[in-house]
Design an enzyme around this catalytic site. Sequence first.
Site, PDB file in Angstrom:
ATOM      1  N   LYS A  76       0.825  -1.208   0.000  1.00  0.00           N
ATOM      2  CA  LYS A  76       0.000   0.000   0.000  1.00  0.00           C
ATOM      3  C   LYS A  76       0.859   1.257   0.000  1.00  0.00           C
ATOM      4  CE  LYS A  76      -4.290  -1.367   2.150  1.00  0.00           C
ATOM      5  NZ  LYS A  76      -5.191  -1.187   3.295  1.00  0.00           N
ATOM      6  N   CYS A 165      -5.956  10.061  27.044  1.00  0.00           N
ATOM      7  CA  CYS A 165      -6.506  10.810  28.182  1.00  0.00           C
ATOM      8  C   CYS A 165      -7.903  10.318  28.546  1.00  0.00           C
ATOM      9  CB  CYS A 165      -6.559  12.301  27.874  1.00  0.00           C
ATOM     10  SG  CYS A 165      -5.018  13.166  28.255  1.00  0.00           S
ATOM     11  N   CYS A 177     -25.990 -16.357  29.410  1.00  0.00           N
ATOM     12  CA  CYS A 177     -27.387 -16.784  29.418  1.00  0.00           C
ATOM     13  C   CYS A 177     -28.221 -16.078  28.354  1.00  0.00           C
ATOM     14  CB  CYS A 177     -27.991 -16.599  30.808  1.00  0.00           C
ATOM     15  SG  CYS A 177     -27.171 -17.700  31.960  1.00  0.00           S
TER      16      CYS A 177
HETATM   17  N1  LIG Z   1       0.856  -0.705  12.962  1.00  0.00           N
HETATM   18  C1  LIG Z   1       0.653  -0.250  11.726  1.00  0.00           C
HETATM   19  N2  LIG Z   1       1.692   0.204  10.982  1.00  0.00           N
HETATM   20  C2  LIG Z   1       1.481   0.662   9.733  1.00  0.00           C
HETATM   21  N3  LIG Z   1       0.281   0.691   9.138  1.00  0.00           N
HETATM   22  C3  LIG Z   1      -0.778   0.251   9.815  1.00  0.00           C
HETATM   23  C4  LIG Z   1      -0.655  -0.237  11.150  1.00  0.00           C
HETATM   24  N4  LIG Z   1      -1.882  -0.610  11.577  1.00  0.00           N
HETATM   25  C5  LIG Z   1      -2.739  -0.366  10.559  1.00  0.00           C
HETATM   26  N5  LIG Z   1      -2.091   0.158   9.502  1.00  0.00           N
HETATM   27  C6  LIG Z   1      -2.680   0.541   8.213  1.00  0.00           C
HETATM   28  O1  LIG Z   1      -3.655   1.543   8.393  1.00  0.00           O
HETATM   29  C7  LIG Z   1      -4.564   1.488   7.287  1.00  0.00           C
HETATM   30  C8  LIG Z   1      -5.946   1.764   7.779  1.00  0.00           C
HETATM   31  O2  LIG Z   1      -6.795   1.866   6.677  1.00  0.00           O
HETATM   32  P1  LIG Z   1      -8.303   1.423   6.655  1.00  0.00           P
HETATM   33  O3  LIG Z   1      -8.967   1.853   7.911  1.00  0.00           O
HETATM   34  O4  LIG Z   1      -8.910   1.894   5.389  1.00  0.00           O
HETATM   35  O5  LIG Z   1      -8.215  -0.159   6.691  1.00  0.00           O
HETATM   36  P2  LIG Z   1      -8.014  -1.210   5.525  1.00  0.00           P
HETATM   37  O6  LIG Z   1      -7.276  -2.354   6.131  1.00  0.00           O
HETATM   38  O7  LIG Z   1      -7.457  -0.590   4.305  1.00  0.00           O
HETATM   39  O8  LIG Z   1      -9.504  -1.613   5.169  1.00  0.00           O
HETATM   40  P3  LIG Z   1     -10.463  -2.708   5.867  1.00  0.00           P
HETATM   41  O9  LIG Z   1      -9.917  -2.969   7.234  1.00  0.00           O
HETATM   42  O10 LIG Z   1     -11.776  -2.010   5.897  1.00  0.00           O
HETATM   43  O11 LIG Z   1     -10.394  -3.885   4.961  1.00  0.00           O
HETATM   44  C9  LIG Z   1      -4.412   0.134   6.636  1.00  0.00           C
HETATM   45  O12 LIG Z   1      -3.889   0.289   5.347  1.00  0.00           O
HETATM   46  C10 LIG Z   1      -3.439  -0.591   7.558  1.00  0.00           C
HETATM   47  O13 LIG Z   1      -2.547  -1.434   6.870  1.00  0.00           O
HETATM   48 ZN   LIG Z   2      -3.100  11.884  27.975  1.00  0.00          ZN
END
Ligand SMILES: Nc1ncnc2c1ncn2[C@@H]1O[C@H](COP(=O)(O)OP(=O)(O)OP(=O)(O)O)[C@@H](O)[C@H]1O
Ligand SMILES: [Zn+2]
Length: 619
Positions: A76, A165, A177
């Site tokens: 990406k 916070c 249940c």
């Molecule tokens: N720890 C991380 N380091 C780098 N990138 C991250 C990390 N955690 C999440 N991401 C990235 O943040 C982005 C969030 O984008 P988004 O909310 O659109 O999710 P998505 O994975 O592209 O879509 P979906 O979860 O709906 O299939 C993603 O591309 C994901 O790979």
């Molecule tokens: Zn804080």
Amino acid sequence: MSRESNNIAVLGQTLHQRVASSRVLMVGAGGIGCELLKNLVLSGFKNIEVVDLDTIDLSNLNRQFLFQKQHIKKSKAHVAKESALKFNPAANITSHHANIKDKEFSVEWFKGFDLVLNALDNLDARRHVNMMCLAADVPLIESGTTGYLGQAYVIKKDVTECFDCTPKVTPTTYPVCTIRSTPSAPIHCIVWAKSYLFNQLFGNSEEEEEEAYQKETSDENAQEIEALARETEELRKIKEAMGSDEYGKAVFDKIFTGDIQRLLSMEDMWKNRTPPTPLYYDELAATMQAQMTSDVNGLKDQHTWNVRECFDMFVDSLTRLSTRLLDAKKDNPTNILVFDKDDNDAMDFVTAASNLRSTIFKIERKSRFDVKSMAGNIIPAIATTNAVIAGIVVMQAYKILNGQLSQTKRTYLKQVTRRPGLLVLEANSEPQADCAVCRTRNIGLKIDIHHTTLQSLLNNVVTASTETGGLGMSEEVTILEGDRLLYDIEFDDNAEKTLDALALEDGKILNIKDDEVDDDTGVNLVLQHATSVTLKNGASFELSGPTRPAIMEPESLGKRKREEGDEMANHAKRAALGNGSVPAASTSQADNGVIDLDDDETAIDEDGRTVKVWVLEDD
Ligand SMILES: Nc1ncnc2c1ncn2[C@@H]1O[C@H](COP(=O)(O)OP(=O)(O)OP(=O)(O)O)[C@@H](O)[C@H]1O
Ligand SMILES: [Zn+2]
């Protein structure tokens, strides 16, 4: 007119310059990130680094417009960079296909940015970036969307509330249940089908049962829980017939007839509830053959199946899954099936089973599409919401670079507001006095991690008096790295280990609390490996940062905020000029409607809070 001159006309020369020379980090290149990166390169940002750990999936293409079909399975971050460069080849973008938590992204590295923009989708990564930005003292713009709702706001050390916070909501659990005996909503039946029944039939029911439900141990439930355990045992016996022609009927008779009859016999339970009505296999099988209009794909997925359709699908998907499980067990007897919302057989099964149960309990049935989103906890991602929020992030970034950080507002996109317009603005809150994340002092520690043991860190840095350059804490300290306990007065197993043996490398943060001091929020020691630090007292370390606790009065906080704004303005000005000199103040050109978020109108929002309202106008 070139893009450059348009930007200058909108922002004014000064802000345009600041934007062009600022260094920006964007974390996440998904839904918000793609919109944001496109906005950044189009609105004059030139120096951008992008971090994302993921590869492109088909399901991203409906809203992550920097990605196309030929990019599936590619990084990406890298593809986002290449696509954004097509919008503005003059931008200087560095992409990292990596986890933002990797050690290469140290506090020192974060310090290299003027601004960090989060475009993430999970609490863990957000928390991490929040902490790193606090430690590096870099402003962070946090953003997020859920369906049609979204928000964006600025986090800045000592000025605003940080991400931690306020406590965050954890996923809902349901009492056992409600799920097993007295469901009253579609979600209860879906959780039953997905977490209980699926595991009982195809998974490791014994182990998972405990985890799937919140344990209830009150006396009044004891009898019921015992009955439930008996039912589970019976099902285990029936499973021995898996693969035979009678299996489908045996399972159906038990869970939709026998178990329900037993529940009905517990009369007390139904005094104030609508009692369930069992279903009978032979009766349903004798009803007219259903016209199976429900294809598993496309719009037909949104049609709600009738009882007969659910019955047929239940028997059919049970056979499909059983065959798969028996085949898998031939390879290895310990193999099991795990529920996955993207597994068509599993979704057919959960939709059919949950809807049959809903019918029994007189609960509304749901379409396969709805069941899938509820079972997978999916809230659809809306491209427009991401676009609006990404736009607001850029507006907030302008304000910060314009030296108006303390005037930024938490901005919410809502579906309904009392005033025209969908955006609701709220003043930033001050940091929560007891926040363990942002009210903790961050101190840089340069030390040789290969030769320093935890004990020598304690002796020379932590408990050493402030006169000798230490932190002056008592012997009763607790040392944590994230959630990992490294040391406390009763746990000294790690004392003689070196820091690197404890995986405490560059960029790791040690949280140290003095247990002798009430309500101590402690200090964060941000590690940086250094081999050649020589000290006056013979020890080998160097501390940088506020080694004594700061005493902060509420008034002084307000004052700090103003000074912070001035400092930011000067910082941005210096950045714009590329040298240390400060030009005569010039913000007037930026004072046009486009970036003016200030509007003194207030309103009361749905939660009863007084909020500022910013109405988007056409001109
Ligand atoms: N720890 C991380 N380091 C780098 N990138 C991250 C990390 N955690 C999440 N991401 C990235 O943040 C982005 C969030 O984008 P988004 O909310 O659109 O999710 P998505 O994975 O592209 O879509 P979906 O979860 O709906 O299939 C993603 O591309 C994901 O790979
Ligand atoms: Zn804080």
